[in-house]
Write a protein that holds these residues in place. Structure first.
Motif, PDB file in Angstrom:
ATOM      1  N   PHE A 279       9.632   0.340   5.457  1.00  0.00           N
ATOM      2  CA  PHE A 279      10.092  -1.045   5.370  1.00  0.00           C
ATOM      3  C   PHE A 279      10.480  -1.454   3.942  1.00  0.00           C
ATOM      4  CE2 PHE A 279       7.288  -0.994   9.121  1.00  0.00           C
ATOM      5  CZ  PHE A 279       8.172  -1.464  10.076  1.00  0.00           C
ATOM      6  N   ARG A 280      10.459  -0.506   3.017  1.00  0.00           N
ATOM      7  CA  ARG A 280      10.719  -0.828   1.615  1.00  0.00           C
ATOM      8  C   ARG A 280      12.061  -1.534   1.393  1.00  0.00           C
ATOM      9  NH1 ARG A 280       8.267   1.270  -2.802  1.00  0.00           N
ATOM     10  NH2 ARG A 280       7.413   3.014  -1.598  1.00  0.00           N
TER      11      ARG A 280
ATOM     12  N   LEU B  72      -2.045  -1.781  -7.638  1.00  0.00           N
ATOM     13  CA  LEU B  72      -2.307  -2.492  -6.387  1.00  0.00           C
ATOM     14  C   LEU B  72      -1.790  -1.750  -5.163  1.00  0.00           C
ATOM     15  CD1 LEU B  72      -1.672  -6.132  -7.595  1.00  0.00           C
ATOM     16  CD2 LEU B  72      -3.835  -5.194  -6.780  1.00  0.00           C
ATOM     17  N   GLY B  73      -1.096  -0.635  -5.367  1.00  0.00           N
ATOM     18  CA  GLY B  73      -0.697   0.201  -4.245  1.00  0.00           C
ATOM     19  C   GLY B  73      -1.745   1.230  -3.870  1.00  0.00           C
ATOM     20  N   ASP B  74      -2.802   1.334  -4.669  1.00  0.00           N
ATOM     21  CA  ASP B  74      -3.857   2.323  -4.438  1.00  0.00           C
ATOM     22  C   ASP B  74      -4.524   2.068  -3.078  1.00  0.00           C
ATOM     23  OD1 ASP B  74      -6.383   3.742  -4.463  1.00  0.00           O
ATOM     24  OD2 ASP B  74      -6.182   3.911  -6.633  1.00  0.00           O
ATOM     25  N   PRO B  75      -4.550   3.056  -2.180  1.00  0.00           N
ATOM     26  CA  PRO B  75      -5.157   2.852  -0.862  1.00  0.00           C
ATOM     27  C   PRO B  75      -6.600   2.380  -0.918  1.00  0.00           C
ATOM     28  CG  PRO B  75      -3.886   4.882  -0.894  1.00  0.00           C
ATOM     29  CD  PRO B  75      -3.929   4.384  -2.309  1.00  0.00           C
ATOM     30  N   ARG B  76      -7.302   2.662  -2.014  1.00  0.00           N
ATOM     31  CA  ARG B  76      -8.700   2.243  -2.127  1.00  0.00           C
ATOM     32  C   ARG B  76      -8.850   0.737  -2.289  1.00  0.00           C
ATOM     33  NH1 ARG B  76     -10.358   6.129  -6.946  1.00  0.00           N
ATOM     34  NH2 ARG B  76      -8.203   5.563  -7.495  1.00  0.00           N
ATOM     35  N   LEU B  77      -7.768   0.049  -2.621  1.00  0.00           N
ATOM     36  CA  LEU B  77      -7.801  -1.404  -2.730  1.00  0.00           C
ATOM     37  C   LEU B  77      -7.373  -2.087  -1.438  1.00  0.00           C
ATOM     38  CD1 LEU B  77      -6.372  -1.957  -6.326  1.00  0.00           C
ATOM     39  CD2 LEU B  77      -8.729  -2.225  -5.554  1.00  0.00           C
ATOM     40  N   TRP B  78      -7.203  -1.296  -0.376  1.00  0.00           N
ATOM     41  CA  TRP B  78      -6.758  -1.839   0.898  1.00  0.00           C
ATOM     42  C   TRP B  78      -7.812  -1.588   1.970  1.00  0.00           C
ATOM     43  CZ3 TRP B  78      -1.987  -4.362   1.556  1.00  0.00           C
ATOM     44  CH2 TRP B  78      -1.217  -4.422   0.394  1.00  0.00           C
TER      45      TRP B  78
ATOM     46  N   ARG C 189       0.838  -1.199   0.000  1.00  0.00           N
ATOM     47  CA  ARG C 189       0.000   0.000   0.000  1.00  0.00           C
ATOM     48  C   ARG C 189       0.873   1.250   0.000  1.00  0.00           C
ATOM     49  NH1 ARG C 189      -2.376   3.744   3.479  1.00  0.00           N
ATOM     50  NH2 ARG C 189      -4.612   4.103   3.223  1.00  0.00           N
ATOM     51  N   GLN C 190       0.513   2.211  -0.797  1.00  0.00           N
ATOM     52  CA  GLN C 190       1.245   3.468  -0.815  1.00  0.00           C
ATOM     53  C   GLN C 190       1.106   4.170   0.535  1.00  0.00           C
ATOM     54  OE1 GLN C 190      -0.537   5.603  -4.044  1.00  0.00           O
ATOM     55  NE2 GLN C 190       0.179   4.166  -5.605  1.00  0.00           N
ATOM     56  N   GLY C 191       2.209   4.688   1.042  1.00  0.00           N
ATOM     57  CA  GLY C 191       2.146   5.396   2.318  1.00  0.00           C
ATOM     58  C   GLY C 191       3.435   5.261   3.093  1.00  0.00           C
ATOM     59  N   PRO C 192       3.505   5.912   4.262  1.00  0.00           N
ATOM     60  CA  PRO C 192       4.753   5.954   5.034  1.00  0.00           C
ATOM     61  C   PRO C 192       5.182   4.606   5.581  1.00  0.00           C
ATOM     62  CG  PRO C 192       2.928   6.960   6.262  1.00  0.00           C
ATOM     63  CD  PRO C 192       2.442   6.752   4.865  1.00  0.00           C
ATOM     64  N   VAL C 193       4.232   3.698   5.853  1.00  0.00           N
ATOM     65  CA  VAL C 193       4.617   2.389   6.387  1.00  0.00           C
ATOM     66  C   VAL C 193       5.441   1.633   5.350  1.00  0.00           C
ATOM     67  CG1 VAL C 193       3.772   0.166   7.197  1.00  0.00           C
ATOM     68  CG2 VAL C 193       2.662   2.270   7.971  1.00  0.00           C
TER      69      VAL C 193
ATOM     70  N   LEU D 293      -3.322  -3.136   5.981  1.00  0.00           N
ATOM     71  CA  LEU D 293      -2.403  -4.258   5.831  1.00  0.00           C
ATOM     72  C   LEU D 293      -2.915  -5.303   4.845  1.00  0.00           C
ATOM     73  CD1 LEU D 293      -1.240  -4.977   9.502  1.00  0.00           C
ATOM     74  CD2 LEU D 293       0.165  -4.074   7.642  1.00  0.00           C
ATOM     75  N   HIS D 294      -4.237  -5.314   4.608  1.00  0.00           N
ATOM     76  CA  HIS D 294      -4.838  -6.375   3.807  1.00  0.00           C
ATOM     77  C   HIS D 294      -5.708  -5.798   2.698  1.00  0.00           C
ATOM     78  CE1 HIS D 294      -4.152  -8.268   7.847  1.00  0.00           C
ATOM     79  NE2 HIS D 294      -3.503  -9.086   7.053  1.00  0.00           N
TER      80      HIS D 294
END
Length: 263
Positions: free
Chosen positions: A132-133, A163-169, A124-128, A174-175
């Motif tokens: 850990f990248r 698949l990094g789009d937050p709307r798909l999470w 997921r796109q974002g600081p998390v 996390l899931h």
């Protein structure tokens, strides 16, 4: 890669991603991409059999100890293995050990099936993810190396920005949502060599339609809910050495005919 294959069995190995969180069904169970994939494979193969040994929260050592030999003994046509990401999200992570354990898992599973499927998992796109990248990318480099050495295939979900789009999470961040899992199933379907069966198969890489971003207030409400319902409990489990999968059995422990498969 085989074109238009006909596989008769599938065993899924891994953690919450493969168990199917957060693709929630009305009865309170989780479906997920592996179940969706199995259903599609079953529709093409009479007597198709399926097992899903994945359990949420499992580290790569637990996957090796609890799932790998069980899956290998079933000797299915296809095995999917996704593991190690839970390790990379821990404050302390020995990446040498993670790579060694993943190597051990692949070395045991590859000879036990016709096709071993590995993944560069989505993030997921974002600081998390940004934090850990480096660990994740080290894990994914190992996946690619192992696939080349053991004639496995790699589903590159990490390389699909859609698949990094937050709307798909899900709200836990996390899931994947049900739509996210559907896209993963389509990606694995394609990687195994099956032909597209509809427009949805071809669009798993396609970004979601552009929509106005949520306002500041809505984002803050979502952040508070995420922290209270998911982040703080997750931190608590890390501090106490507990896992969300403790005491939980896999949802499909035996290689049995998939429900609805033709006999």
């Amino acid at each position: 890669m085989q074109t238009n294959p006909t596989h008769t069995s599938l065993v899924a190995v891994g953690d919450s991603f493969t168990e199917g969180m957060s693709d929630l069904l009305p009865d309170g169970t989780y479906r997920g991409w592996a179940d969706v994939l199995a259903g599609r494979m079953a529709a093409r193969s009479p007597g198709f059999r399926y097992a899903n040994l994945a359990v949420r929260g499992k580290l790569i050592q637990q996957i090796v100890d609890e799932q790998v030999d069980v899956a290998a003994a079933m000797r299915p046509d296809v095995i999917t293995l996704v593991g190690g990401l839970n390790d990379t999200l821990r404050p302390k992570c020995d990446m040498v050990r993670v790579r060694d354990l993943l190597t051990e898992a692949v070395e045991r599973l590859a000879p036990a099936c016709e096709r071993l499927v590995l993944m560069r998992s989505p993030g997921r796109q974002g600081p998390v993810l940004d934090r850990f990248r480096p660990r994740m990318e080290e894990l994914f480099d190992c996946v690619v190396e192992l696939a080349a050495k053991h004639d496995a295939v790699v589903v590159d979900l990490y390389g699909a920005p859609s698949l990094g789009d937050p709307r798909l999470w899900d709200v836990d961040r996390l899931h994947l949502t049900a739509e996210g899992h559907r896209r993963v199933a389509a990606a694995v379907w394609e990687t195994l060599g099956y032909p597209p069966e509809g427009a949805g198969d071809a669009e798993w890489r396609t970004p979601m339609p552009v929509t106005p971003p949520p306002g500041w207030g809505a984002r803050r409400v979502a952040d508070v809910r995420f922290a209270r319902q998911h982040l703080f409990p997750w931190i608590g489990r890390r501090l106490t050495g507990r896992s969300s999968g403790d005491g939980r059995a896999p949802k499909h422990t035996e290689l049995l005919p998939y429900p609805g498969a033709q006999g």
